[in-house]
Scaffold this motif. Structure first.
Motif, PDB file in Angstrom:
ATOM      1  N   TYR A 192       0.819  -1.210   0.000  1.00 39.94           N
ATOM      2  CA  TYR A 192       0.000   0.000   0.000  1.00 39.94           C
ATOM      3  C   TYR A 192       0.854   1.262   0.000  1.00 39.94           C
ATOM      4  N   ALA A 193       0.460   2.237  -0.819  1.00 35.73           N
ATOM      5  CA  ALA A 193       1.064   3.566  -0.775  1.00 35.73           C
ATOM      6  C   ALA A 193       0.364   4.350   0.320  1.00 35.73           C
ATOM      7  N   ILE A 194       1.148   4.973   1.199  1.00 35.68           N
ATOM      8  CA  ILE A 194       0.555   5.653   2.355  1.00 35.68           C
ATOM      9  C   ILE A 194       1.119   7.057   2.512  1.00 35.68           C
ATOM     10  N   LYS A 195       0.380   7.858   3.250  1.00 32.31           N
ATOM     11  CA  LYS A 195       0.807   9.222   3.580  1.00 32.31           C
ATOM     12  C   LYS A 195       0.357   9.520   4.998  1.00 32.31           C
ATOM     13  N   GLY A 196       1.257  10.116   5.792  1.00 32.38           N
ATOM     14  CA  GLY A 196       0.951  10.372   7.192  1.00 32.38           C
ATOM     15  C   GLY A 196       0.048  11.557   7.417  1.00 32.38           C
ATOM     16  N   ASP A 197      -0.748  11.480   8.484  1.00 35.65           N
ATOM     17  CA  ASP A 197      -1.621  12.570   8.919  1.00 35.65           C
ATOM     18  C   ASP A 197      -1.486  12.667  10.433  1.00 35.65           C
TER      19      ASP A 197
ATOM     20  N   LYS B 111      -5.701   3.537  10.399  1.00 33.51           N
ATOM     21  CA  LYS B 111      -6.076   3.267   9.011  1.00 33.51           C
ATOM     22  C   LYS B 111      -7.118   4.285   8.603  1.00 33.51           C
ATOM     23  N   GLY B 112      -6.671   5.300   7.873  1.00 33.47           N
ATOM     24  CA  GLY B 112      -7.579   6.355   7.455  1.00 33.47           C
ATOM     25  C   GLY B 112      -8.246   6.060   6.122  1.00 33.47           C
ATOM     26  N   LYS B 113      -8.733   7.111   5.482  1.00 33.57           N
ATOM     27  CA  LYS B 113      -9.421   6.964   4.206  1.00 33.57           C
ATOM     28  C   LYS B 113      -8.414   6.842   3.068  1.00 33.57           C
ATOM     29  N   ALA B 114      -8.891   6.326   1.939  1.00 35.13           N
ATOM     30  CA  ALA B 114      -8.050   6.191   0.751  1.00 35.13           C
ATOM     31  C   ALA B 114      -8.602   7.065  -0.368  1.00 35.13           C
ATOM     32  N   SER B 115      -7.720   7.541  -1.222  1.00 38.66           N
ATOM     33  CA  SER B 115      -8.129   8.310  -2.392  1.00 38.66           C
ATOM     34  C   SER B 115      -7.380   7.791  -3.601  1.00 38.66           C
ATOM     35  N   MET B 116      -8.021   7.878  -4.762  1.00 36.68           N
ATOM     36  CA  MET B 116      -7.413   7.371  -5.986  1.00 36.68           C
ATOM     37  C   MET B 116      -6.422   8.384  -6.551  1.00 36.68           C
ATOM     38  N   GLN B 117      -5.262   7.894  -6.919  1.00 39.36           N
ATOM     39  CA  GLN B 117      -4.239   8.718  -7.565  1.00 39.36           C
ATOM     40  C   GLN B 117      -4.127   8.254  -9.017  1.00 39.36           C
ATOM     41  N   ASP B 118      -3.966   9.191  -9.944  1.00 41.41           N
ATOM     42  CA  ASP B 118      -4.044   8.813 -11.349  1.00 41.41           C
ATOM     43  C   ASP B 118      -2.854   9.273 -12.174  1.00 41.41           C
TER      44      ASP B 118
ATOM     45  N   LYS C  82      -4.508   3.506  -5.087  1.00 37.26           N
ATOM     46  CA  LYS C  82      -5.077   4.084  -3.879  1.00 37.26           C
ATOM     47  C   LYS C  82      -3.974   4.611  -2.972  1.00 37.26           C
ATOM     48  N   LEU C  83      -4.171   5.814  -2.458  1.00 37.23           N
ATOM     49  CA  LEU C  83      -3.276   6.390  -1.462  1.00 37.23           C
ATOM     50  C   LEU C  83      -4.005   6.374  -0.121  1.00 37.23           C
ATOM     51  N   TRP C  84      -3.404   5.677   0.849  1.00 39.92           N
ATOM     52  CA  TRP C  84      -4.034   5.532   2.168  1.00 39.92           C
ATOM     53  C   TRP C  84      -3.452   6.537   3.149  1.00 39.92           C
ATOM     54  N   ILE C  85      -4.307   7.119   3.958  1.00 39.16           N
ATOM     55  CA  ILE C  85      -3.891   8.074   4.981  1.00 39.16           C
ATOM     56  C   ILE C  85      -3.677   7.326   6.302  1.00 39.16           C
ATOM     57  N   VAL C  86      -2.544   7.607   6.953  1.00 40.00           N
ATOM     58  CA  VAL C  86      -2.192   6.952   8.217  1.00 40.00           C
ATOM     59  C   VAL C  86      -2.219   7.983   9.346  1.00 40.00           C
ATOM     60  N   GLY C  87      -2.931   7.688  10.397  1.00 38.16           N
ATOM     61  CA  GLY C  87      -2.944   8.557  11.582  1.00 38.16           C
ATOM     62  C   GLY C  87      -1.662   8.343  12.378  1.00 38.16           C
TER      63      GLY C  87
ATOM     64  N   ALA D  43       4.209  -0.440   9.418  1.00 37.28           N
ATOM     65  CA  ALA D  43       3.901  -1.856   9.633  1.00 37.28           C
ATOM     66  C   ALA D  43       2.640  -2.010  10.486  1.00 37.28           C
ATOM     67  N   MET D  44       2.438  -1.105  11.446  1.00 35.54           N
ATOM     68  CA  MET D  44       1.214  -1.127  12.251  1.00 35.54           C
ATOM     69  C   MET D  44       0.004  -0.835  11.375  1.00 35.54           C
ATOM     70  N   PHE D  45       0.158   0.116  10.448  1.00 35.49           N
ATOM     71  CA  PHE D  45      -0.923   0.396   9.504  1.00 35.49           C
ATOM     72  C   PHE D  45      -1.253  -0.866   8.694  1.00 35.49           C
ATOM     73  N   ALA D  46      -0.211  -1.566   8.220  1.00 32.35           N
ATOM     74  CA  ALA D  46      -0.421  -2.782   7.439  1.00 32.35           C
ATOM     75  C   ALA D  46      -1.166  -3.831   8.263  1.00 32.35           C
ATOM     76  N   ALA D  47      -0.871  -3.907   9.546  1.00 28.71           N
ATOM     77  CA  ALA D  47      -1.588  -4.840  10.422  1.00 28.71           C
ATOM     78  C   ALA D  47      -3.059  -4.467  10.523  1.00 28.71           C
ATOM     79  N   HIS D  48      -3.333  -3.161  10.553  1.00 31.00           N
ATOM     80  CA  HIS D  48      -4.727  -2.710  10.592  1.00 31.00           C
ATOM     81  C   HIS D  48      -5.424  -2.994   9.262  1.00 31.00           C
ATOM     82  N   MET D  49      -4.679  -2.933   8.155  1.00 32.02           N
ATOM     83  CA  MET D  49      -5.267  -3.279   6.856  1.00 32.02           C
ATOM     84  C   MET D  49      -5.683  -4.743   6.827  1.00 32.02           C
ATOM     85  N   LEU D  50      -4.990  -5.580   7.582  1.00 35.46           N
ATOM     86  CA  LEU D  50      -5.357  -6.996   7.697  1.00 35.46           C
ATOM     87  C   LEU D  50      -6.443  -7.229   8.739  1.00 35.46           C
TER      88      LEU D  50
END
Length: 664
Positions: free
Chosen positions: A487-492, A500-507, A520-525, A595-602
């Motif tokens: 997953y591509a992620i960006k911190g917030d 595990k925040g919201k995702a937005s499409m990148q084109d 999809k770009l996922w936002i990480v808290g 890695a914690m975000f990835a665990a939440h994705m699972l």
């Protein structure tokens, strides 16, 4: 043709060859600078205070590449900086940039300080004829002078440091900047980069300091080649000394009688003689900026050693000046501010005392912060090898941080109750701009790790930070590997943002071209995740929430994992706790959060006992793999007695005993 016209034409033709008489900034300001009504207590011509002369002359000295001013409020630093902007534009015709903490700060600075200066300092009209017009050369972000340009930017975004080449880089209120600008580095370093290649590069930094150990201005001032304090001769003993606040138990500094601020005097540390503020104003004209070795700066801008012999100027200089030196306030008022702050502090409100230390004394405030000791974590290391999974460690996730010359990867193992184990920590040398080097990362993420039961376990999910210089490369890498849960992620860092925040499409693809199906770009808290990790690091008992460290980990791992502290900061919505870097390197912490975000994705945090048991049966079955040699892993001491073998347990006892394994 009239001879006078011929003379005028010749004069105009030769004007390009005219060389200005060299002037220091203090000399230029005395002759040309003006205090505008919008931003000054009194509208009038500039008259420098004694302590301002040395600072200003260092700003204009071409041999000095960095000038650092750690200051309080009310010492006239903004006016010195404004004069320097005018001086470099009119007298030396040099390109400049000035960064304020935010875009709004920059816009306000232009409207209230820069524009009035360009209007009222008449000599500036020689190089800035558009000072009253709406023109592309006269905007909130740029002032184009004859022969030079001034860029005006906020310092929050990394893009505001790009595509700018200047001779002079100004940074105002440095401690108001983020310590790491969108993961591209310190704002001080980013601004300095814009002066590389200049004939006379110069960086001018000024700020009221904030938190100790987190202050950018304090750090730069301490690293200066020479650090100066303004000292005046004592009227009683003649020894030059610094004006200092002192304290209740100090024999020097500010003293007053019977809680009466009007009785305040300054006591000399050498002879105990006292002077009032009116006496200080007289002797301050004899003051000098003196460094830690006894050298000093003359009002002519020249440098001398302790024996009075001329010396070469240092490459970097640091100054500290506070409110007591300024004629713009009274010593009695300083004491009143302190007494008010002290009274509030006694009933538990230290906010006013903190403001006094920062803005009146010009010193950093020592805040009580939440942080984890790296040495304490290292002492907890357990004797299991990296790249192996102890019993109870069942699912793997990874976090990847993309740097200019490498990928940093941390792999974490997960068990029941989100118990965590360090499985691997690697640094892959690579050029992320080269598509072929991403194959190294891809190959690594396909690695399978051996479990203590003999099974081989793969990484189930990975989070890769898309911030920094390689956003499109990260998008392209993740787009092609959605089936692998990469997953591509960006911190917030907003308060309360979910891990595990919201995702937005990148084109946009690798080459910046628009494509039909984006990634999809996922936002990480990030702050939420750091709060969660900080709490888990305090868990000492084996079981849910415990974080286990392999004894194979290097000391750098622990230093980076604990590189941030949770401090109370003022925000637009009031005071809130924020995670702030206390050292430059924090990649391990970032990778752990990913890695914690990835665990939440699972959805591991939502797994039921039945779901955990299903994974347990698959990864560490009771029979194991008959063809794999089990790994012998020394387990940490159990918190409860180990159960006897099943054959020794009586049937009637089995219903009363729960499984003792620390797994799902």
């Amino acid at each position: 043709m009239d001879m006078s016209e011929i003379h005028k034409a010749i004069k105009r033709g030769l004007s390009a060859f005219i060389s200005e008489v060299p002037m220091t900034l203090s000399e230029w300001a005395t002759e040309h600078f003006y205090l505008s009504a919008e931003s000054s207590y009194v509208e009038k011509r500039w008259e420098a205070f004694p302590y301002q002369i040395g600072i200003m002359n260092c700003m204009s000295n071409d041999d000095i590449t960095e000038v650092v001013v750690k200051k309080s409020a009310r010492v006239g630093y903004t006016k010195m900086m404004l004069a320097a902007i005018g001086y470099f534009a009119e007298h030396k015709r040099r390109n400049q940039a000035i960064w304020q903490p935010t875009d709004d700060d920059s816009d306000d600075f232009v409207k209230t300080e820069v524009d009035p200066m360009l209007r009222d300092v008449k000599i500036m009209q020689r190089v800035f004829p558009e000072y009253l017009s709406r023109h592309r050369n006269n905007t909130l972000r740029q002032k184009t002078f004859l022969g030079s340009i001034l860029h005006l930017r906020g310092g929050k975004a990394a893009k505001n440091y790009r595509r700018i080449s200047v001779d002079v880089a100004h940074m105002d209120e440095v401690d108001g900047f983020d310590s790491d600008i969108e993961k591209e580095g310190s704002p001080v370093t980013l601004s300095r980069k814009r002066t590389e290649g200049a004939t006379f590069p110069k960086q001018i930094l000024g700020s009221t300091p904030k938190l100790r150990h987190f202050s950018l201005i304090e750090s730069r001032e301490q690293q200066a080649e020479k650090r100066y304090r303004f000292k005046v001769p004592c009227v009683h003993c003649g020894v030059v000394h610094e004006i200092r606040w002192g304290g209740k138990d100090a024999k020097y500094g500010f003293k007053w009688v019977n809680d009466d601020p009007e009785t305040v005097v300054h006591v000399c540390a050498d002879c105990g003689g006292a002077i009032a503020q009116n006496e200080f104003k007289v002797i301050s004209a004899q003051g000098k900026w003196i460094d830690q070795d006894g050298g000093w700066i003359g009002n002519d801008g020249k440098f001398y050693n302790a024996h009075g012999e001329p010396i070469q100027p240092p490459r970097s200089v640091g100054f500290h000046v506070w409110t007591a030196y300024s004629p713009m306030t009274t010593w009695a008022q300083i004491v009143r501010e302190f007494m008010s702050a002290q009274a509030k502090a006694k009933v538990g409100d230290k906010s006013e005392l903190k403001t006094f230390v920062n803005t009146t004394l010009g010193e950093t405030w020592e805040e009580e912060v939440e942080q984890t000791d790296s040495h304490a974590l290292m002492a907890r290391a357990e004797p299991f090898a990296l790249r192996t999974l102890p019993m109870g460690c069942l699912v793997l996730t990874a976090g990847v941080d993309v740097q200019d010359n490498r990928f940093e990867v941390t792999v974490w193992g997960w068990g029941r109750g989100e118990e965590m184990w360090t499985v691997d920590y690697v640094v892959l040398e690579a050029n992320p701009a080269d598509e072929r080097d991403w194959e190294k990362l891809d190959t690594y993420l396909e690695t399978k790790f051996q479990h203590a039961s003999g099974q081989m376990v793969a990484i189930e999910a990975t989070g890769i930070d898309s911030g920094g210089h390689f956003t499109h490369q990260v998008y392209d890498f993740c787009r092609k590997r959605t089936a692998k849960r990469i997953y591509a992620i960006k911190g917030d860092s907003k308060q309360g943002s979910p891990v595990k925040g919201k995702a937005s499409m990148q084109d946009v693809n690798w080459r910046g071209q628009i494509i039909k199906n984006g990634v999809k770009l996922w936002i990480v808290g990030t702050d939420t995740a750091k709060d969660l990790l900080h709490g888990r690091l305090q868990v000492l008992q084996n079981g849910p929430g415990k974080v286990h460290f392999s004894s194979d980990l290097p000391a750098e791992f622990y230093a980076q994992l604990t590189a941030e502290a949770r401090v109370l900061q003022k925000t637009s919505t009031g005071e809130q706790y924020r995670w702030v870097k206390k050292s430059a390197r924090n990649e391990v912490l970032d990778c752990t959060i990913y890695a914690m975000f990835a665990a939440h994705m699972l959805d591991l945090h939502r797994f039921t006992d039945k779901m955990w048991q299903k994974i347990t049966d698959a990864v560490q079955p009771q029979t194991g793999d008959l063809f794999a040699a089990p790994i012998i892993v020394q387990q940490p001491p159990q918190d409860k007695p180990v159960l006897p073998p099943p054959e020794q347990i009586k049937p009637q006892q089995r219903r009363q005993i729960r499984p003792q394994g620390r797994t799902w």
